[in-house]
Design a protein around this motif. Sequence first.
Motif, PDB file in Angstrom:
ATOM      1  N   LYS A 201       0.835  -1.212   0.000  1.00 24.89           N
ATOM      2  CA  LYS A 201       0.000   0.000   0.000  1.00 24.89           C
ATOM      3  C   LYS A 201       0.862   1.251   0.000  1.00 24.89           C
ATOM      4  N   ARG A 202       0.244   2.376  -0.431  1.00 25.16           N
ATOM      5  CA  ARG A 202       0.979   3.647  -0.496  1.00 25.16           C
ATOM      6  C   ARG A 202       0.378   4.719   0.397  1.00 25.16           C
ATOM      7  N   ASP A 203      -0.930   4.761   0.522  1.00 28.13           N
ATOM      8  CA  ASP A 203      -1.637   5.839   1.211  1.00 28.13           C
ATOM      9  C   ASP A 203      -2.129   5.319   2.562  1.00 28.13           C
ATOM     10  N   CYS A 204      -1.338   5.525   3.615  1.00 29.55           N
ATOM     11  CA  CYS A 204      -1.633   4.905   4.907  1.00 29.55           C
ATOM     12  C   CYS A 204      -1.536   5.900   6.063  1.00 29.55           C
ATOM     13  N   LEU A 205      -2.165   5.519   7.158  1.00 31.87           N
ATOM     14  CA  LEU A 205      -2.010   6.211   8.434  1.00 31.87           C
ATOM     15  C   LEU A 205      -1.433   5.201   9.418  1.00 31.87           C
ATOM     16  N   ILE A 206      -0.506   5.673  10.229  1.00 27.31           N
ATOM     17  CA  ILE A 206       0.199   4.805  11.165  1.00 27.31           C
ATOM     18  C   ILE A 206       0.024   5.351  12.577  1.00 27.31           C
TER      19      ILE A 206
ATOM     20  N   VAL B 278       4.331   1.277  14.772  1.00 30.25           N
ATOM     21  CA  VAL B 278       4.745   0.142  13.952  1.00 30.25           C
ATOM     22  C   VAL B 278       3.944  -1.071  14.402  1.00 30.25           C
ATOM     23  N   GLY B 279       3.292  -1.705  13.451  1.00 27.79           N
ATOM     24  CA  GLY B 279       2.431  -2.827  13.756  1.00 27.79           C
ATOM     25  C   GLY B 279       0.969  -2.450  13.864  1.00 27.79           C
ATOM     26  N   GLU B 280       0.676  -1.159  13.748  1.00 27.81           N
ATOM     27  CA  GLU B 280      -0.705  -0.677  13.746  1.00 27.81           C
ATOM     28  C   GLU B 280      -0.857   0.383  12.663  1.00 27.81           C
ATOM     29  N   GLY B 281      -1.323  -0.060  11.513  1.00 26.12           N
ATOM     30  CA  GLY B 281      -1.477   0.844  10.386  1.00 26.12           C
ATOM     31  C   GLY B 281      -2.760   0.550   9.634  1.00 26.12           C
ATOM     32  N   TYR B 282      -3.195   1.548   8.871  1.00 30.66           N
ATOM     33  CA  TYR B 282      -4.451   1.474   8.117  1.00 30.66           C
ATOM     34  C   TYR B 282      -4.223   2.204   6.797  1.00 30.66           C
ATOM     35  N   CYS B 283      -4.771   1.659   5.700  1.00 26.70           N
ATOM     36  CA  CYS B 283      -4.506   2.232   4.383  1.00 26.70           C
ATOM     37  C   CYS B 283      -5.795   2.411   3.582  1.00 26.70           C
ATOM     38  N   ARG B 284      -5.693   3.239   2.535  1.00 25.82           N
ATOM     39  CA  ARG B 284      -6.833   3.467   1.638  1.00 25.82           C
ATOM     40  C   ARG B 284      -6.669   2.795   0.300  1.00 25.82           C
ATOM     41  N   ASP B 285      -5.472   2.555  -0.140  1.00 27.20           N
ATOM     42  CA  ASP B 285      -5.304   1.941  -1.465  1.00 27.20           C
ATOM     43  C   ASP B 285      -4.699   0.576  -1.378  1.00 27.20           C
TER      44      ASP B 285
END
Length: 128
Positions: free
Chosen positions: A113-118, A121-128
């Motif tokens: 993925k490219r478009d993420c919120l963190i 480390v180990g807890e992230g969320y993405c849109r694409d």
Amino acid sequence: MHRLKLVPLIAACAAFSACTRSAEAPMAASASAPAASEAPGGWLGRWQGPEGTFLEITGGPGTYSITVQNLDGPRRFDAKAGTDTLVFTRDGVLEAVRAGSGPQTGMKWLAEKRDCLIVKVGEGYCRD
């Protein structure tokens, strides 16, 4: 005499540290993530994590609500805009949501993925 032996070692460490920092800067700048001008208002909406988890951001400007859905269920937190972050307290710990890329999440499920919120480390969320 021991002090003289440490001088080259300290100089080598300083030189290595300077090279490491300059090498990291371009990588961070080239990461495809939400632009700082979009943060955090451009972060509104739902961001998907692995295995049904998500981060949802509502509200603004300045005051936001964050819902974190993990394997234990959803939890809601009040958040404030920081410098390119959303800051909230979870279980007595101050957390900060920041923009990043899939590899920066440290999660193999989001590595492409490219478009993420963190959050960390180990807890992230993405849109694409």
